[in-house]
Design an enzyme around this catalytic site. Structure first.
Site, PDB file in Angstrom:
ATOM      1  N   ILE A  10       0.823  -1.217   0.000  1.00 41.53           N
ATOM      2  CA  ILE A  10       0.000   0.000   0.000  1.00 41.53           C
ATOM      3  C   ILE A  10       0.859   1.270   0.000  1.00 41.53           C
ATOM      4  O   ILE A  10       0.413   2.329  -0.443  1.00 41.53           O
ATOM      5  CB  ILE A  10      -1.000  -0.014   1.182  1.00 41.53           C
ATOM      6  CG1 ILE A  10      -2.188   0.913   0.897  1.00 41.53           C
ATOM      7  CG2 ILE A  10      -0.322   0.339   2.503  1.00 41.53           C
ATOM      8  CD1 ILE A  10      -3.386   0.691   1.806  1.00 41.53           C
ATOM      9  N   ASN A  23      -2.718   1.762  15.712  1.00 41.10           N
ATOM     10  CA  ASN A  23      -3.182   1.397  17.055  1.00 41.10           C
ATOM     11  C   ASN A  23      -3.532   2.687  17.805  1.00 41.10           C
ATOM     12  O   ASN A  23      -3.279   3.783  17.312  1.00 41.10           O
ATOM     13  CB  ASN A  23      -2.129   0.559  17.802  1.00 41.10           C
ATOM     14  CG  ASN A  23      -0.821   1.300  17.970  1.00 41.10           C
ATOM     15  OD1 ASN A  23      -0.786   2.370  18.572  1.00 41.10           O
ATOM     16  ND2 ASN A  23       0.251   0.765  17.425  1.00 41.10           N
ATOM     17  N   GLY A  31       3.661  -4.481  11.057  1.00 35.56           N
ATOM     18  CA  GLY A  31       2.730  -4.651   9.938  1.00 35.56           C
ATOM     19  C   GLY A  31       2.704  -3.469   8.984  1.00 35.56           C
ATOM     20  O   GLY A  31       3.726  -2.828   8.726  1.00 35.56           O
ATOM     21  N   VAL A  32       1.515  -3.157   8.499  1.00 35.06           N
ATOM     22  CA  VAL A  32       1.365  -2.074   7.523  1.00 35.06           C
ATOM     23  C   VAL A  32       1.692  -0.721   8.171  1.00 35.06           C
ATOM     24  O   VAL A  32       2.204   0.194   7.508  1.00 35.06           O
ATOM     25  CB  VAL A  32      -0.040  -2.121   6.878  1.00 35.06           C
ATOM     26  CG1 VAL A  32      -1.145  -1.765   7.838  1.00 35.06           C
ATOM     27  CG2 VAL A  32      -0.099  -1.232   5.649  1.00 35.06           C
ATOM     28  N   ASP A  33       1.426  -0.595   9.458  1.00 35.47           N
ATOM     29  CA  ASP A  33       1.734   0.644  10.197  1.00 35.47           C
ATOM     30  C   ASP A  33       3.247   0.920  10.129  1.00 35.47           C
ATOM     31  O   ASP A  33       3.681   2.040   9.789  1.00 35.47           O
ATOM     32  CB  ASP A  33       1.275   0.441  11.655  1.00 35.47           C
ATOM     33  CG  ASP A  33       1.166   1.729  12.454  1.00 35.47           C
ATOM     34  OD1 ASP A  33       1.344   2.810  11.872  1.00 35.47           O
ATOM     35  OD2 ASP A  33       0.898   1.637  13.669  1.00 35.47           O
ATOM     36  N   THR A 121      -6.654  -7.655  10.250  1.00 39.90           N
ATOM     37  CA  THR A 121      -6.522  -9.083   9.898  1.00 39.90           C
ATOM     38  C   THR A 121      -5.102  -9.621  10.037  1.00 39.90           C
ATOM     39  O   THR A 121      -4.851 -10.786   9.716  1.00 39.90           O
ATOM     40  CB  THR A 121      -7.005  -9.351   8.456  1.00 39.90           C
ATOM     41  OG1 THR A 121      -6.131  -8.676   7.546  1.00 39.90           O
ATOM     42  CG2 THR A 121      -8.429  -8.891   8.258  1.00 39.90           C
ATOM     43  N   GLY A 122      -4.175  -8.782  10.503  1.00 42.22           N
ATOM     44  CA  GLY A 122      -2.799  -9.240  10.703  1.00 42.22           C
ATOM     45  C   GLY A 122      -2.563  -9.522  12.176  1.00 42.22           C
ATOM     46  O   GLY A 122      -3.118 -10.481  12.737  1.00 42.22           O
TER      47      GLY A 122
HETATM   48  N1  AR6 Z   1       0.779  -3.034   2.305  1.00 44.35           N
HETATM   49  C1  AR6 Z   1      -0.481  -3.540   2.396  1.00 44.35           C
HETATM   50  N2  AR6 Z   1      -0.866  -4.393   3.362  1.00 44.35           N
HETATM   51  C2  AR6 Z   1       0.047  -4.746   4.285  1.00 44.35           C
HETATM   52  C3  AR6 Z   1       1.374  -4.259   4.277  1.00 44.35           C
HETATM   53  C4  AR6 Z   1       1.728  -3.361   3.228  1.00 44.35           C
HETATM   54  N3  AR6 Z   1       2.953  -2.837   3.118  1.00 44.35           N
HETATM   55  N4  AR6 Z   1       2.030  -4.807   5.338  1.00 44.35           N
HETATM   56  C5  AR6 Z   1       1.155  -5.611   5.980  1.00 44.35           C
HETATM   57  N5  AR6 Z   1      -0.032  -5.589   5.340  1.00 44.35           N
HETATM   58  P1  AR6 Z   1      -1.444  -5.482  10.393  1.00 44.35           P
HETATM   59  P2  AR6 Z   1      -3.708  -5.082  12.245  1.00 44.35           P
HETATM   60  C6  AR6 Z   1      -1.295  -6.295   5.650  1.00 44.35           C
HETATM   61  O1  AR6 Z   1      -0.834  -6.510  11.292  1.00 44.35           O
HETATM   62  O2  AR6 Z   1      -4.038  -6.529  12.202  1.00 44.35           O
HETATM   63  C7  AR6 Z   1       0.585  -2.773  14.088  1.00 44.35           C
HETATM   64  O3  AR6 Z   1       1.620  -3.054  14.986  1.00 44.35           O
HETATM   65  C8  AR6 Z   1      -1.243  -7.544   6.492  1.00 44.35           C
HETATM   66  O4  AR6 Z   1      -0.843  -8.667   5.709  1.00 44.35           O
HETATM   67  O5  AR6 Z   1      -0.565  -4.491   9.743  1.00 44.35           O
HETATM   68  O6  AR6 Z   1      -4.811  -4.076  12.098  1.00 44.35           O
HETATM   69  C9  AR6 Z   1      -0.242  -1.570  14.521  1.00 44.35           C
HETATM   70  O7  AR6 Z   1       0.569  -0.583  15.114  1.00 44.35           O
HETATM   71  C10 AR6 Z   1      -2.704  -7.645   6.920  1.00 44.35           C
HETATM   72  O8  AR6 Z   1      -3.485  -8.212   5.866  1.00 44.35           O
HETATM   73  O9  AR6 Z   1      -2.599  -4.628  11.160  1.00 44.35           O
HETATM   74  C11 AR6 Z   1      -1.193  -2.169  15.495  1.00 44.35           C
HETATM   75  O10 AR6 Z   1      -0.602  -2.316  16.770  1.00 44.35           O
HETATM   76  C12 AR6 Z   1      -3.129  -6.182   7.056  1.00 44.35           C
HETATM   77  O11 AR6 Z   1      -2.109  -5.419   6.396  1.00 44.35           O
HETATM   78  C13 AR6 Z   1      -1.476  -3.537  14.908  1.00 44.35           C
HETATM   79  O12 AR6 Z   1      -0.338  -3.859  14.110  1.00 44.35           O
HETATM   80  C14 AR6 Z   1      -3.250  -5.703   8.483  1.00 44.35           C
HETATM   81  O13 AR6 Z   1      -2.238  -6.299   9.289  1.00 44.35           O
HETATM   82  C15 AR6 Z   1      -2.680  -3.524  14.014  1.00 44.35           C
HETATM   83  O14 AR6 Z   1      -2.970  -4.831  13.619  1.00 44.35           O
END
Ligand code: AR6
Length: 169
Positions: A10, A23, A31-33, A121-122
């Protein structure tokens, strides 16, 4: 309104706004954050800290908007989805509200192209299919209709789920 799905990162998307799965602290994470803050640089964190100082972070099911620093997008909308517990702790309602708040912010900022990750979902373990149904339904039912909504999946399984839901090959 055109709704599409892509498999990819993204942080590379040239949308008016990309959504972050943040968060409540707004101070970044994994993750994406983590990817968004790494790619976008310090300007995004500076904006988040300002919001944090003003309103003390962001509640679950809410969203805030910042600049996008060095990213190709113009804005980042930081949405906080719920941590999946057992499905009976208002997780679906909170996820729906998080998507809805992003679209509220898109409306007030005139955003026409918005890209969403699969929020919760991560690391937060929300079941992928249930989350995708909520995401698609919330976008379809919201009063604000941007020109284009892009669901950006980072894994093949989520991509296949969205393709099936949206009826695309
Ligand atoms: N581009 C698109 N999607 C992504 C990317 C990317 N570069 N990287 C990961 N994903 P998550 P959550 C997907 O864990 O479950 C953080 O520590 C990933 O495969 O990023 O909402 C925050 O600070 C999954 O499908 O977010 C919070 O503490 C989706 O993004 C916590 O994680 C969401 O996964 C939030 O957890």
């Amino acid at each position: 309104m055109e709704i599409s799905v892509i498999l990819g990162d993204i942080t590379k998307i040239k949308a008016d706004a990309i959504v972050n799965a943040a968060n409540t602290s707004l101070l970044g994470g994994g993750g994406v954050d983590g990817a968004i803050h790494r790619a976008g640089g310090k300007a995004i964190l500076d904006d988040c800290v300002k919001i944090r100082n003003k309103q003390g972070g962001c509640a679950v099911g809410e969203a805030v908007i910042t600049g996008a620093g060095e990213l190709p997008a113009q804005y980042v909308i930081h949405a906080v989805g719920p941590v999946w517990k057992n499905g009976r702790s208002q997780e679906p309602e909170l996820l729906q509200r998080a998507y809805s708040r992003c679209l509220d912010l898109a409306a007030t900022h005139g955003i026409q192209v918005i890209a969403f990750p699969c929020i919760s979902t991560g690391i937060y373990r929300f079941p992928k299919k249930e989350a995708a149904i909520i995401a698609v339904n919330t976008v379809r039912q919201h009063a604000y209709k941007p020109a284009r909504v892009i669901f950006v999946c980072f894994d093949q399984e989520s991509y296949a789920i969205y393709q099936a839901l949206l009826g695309v090959q």
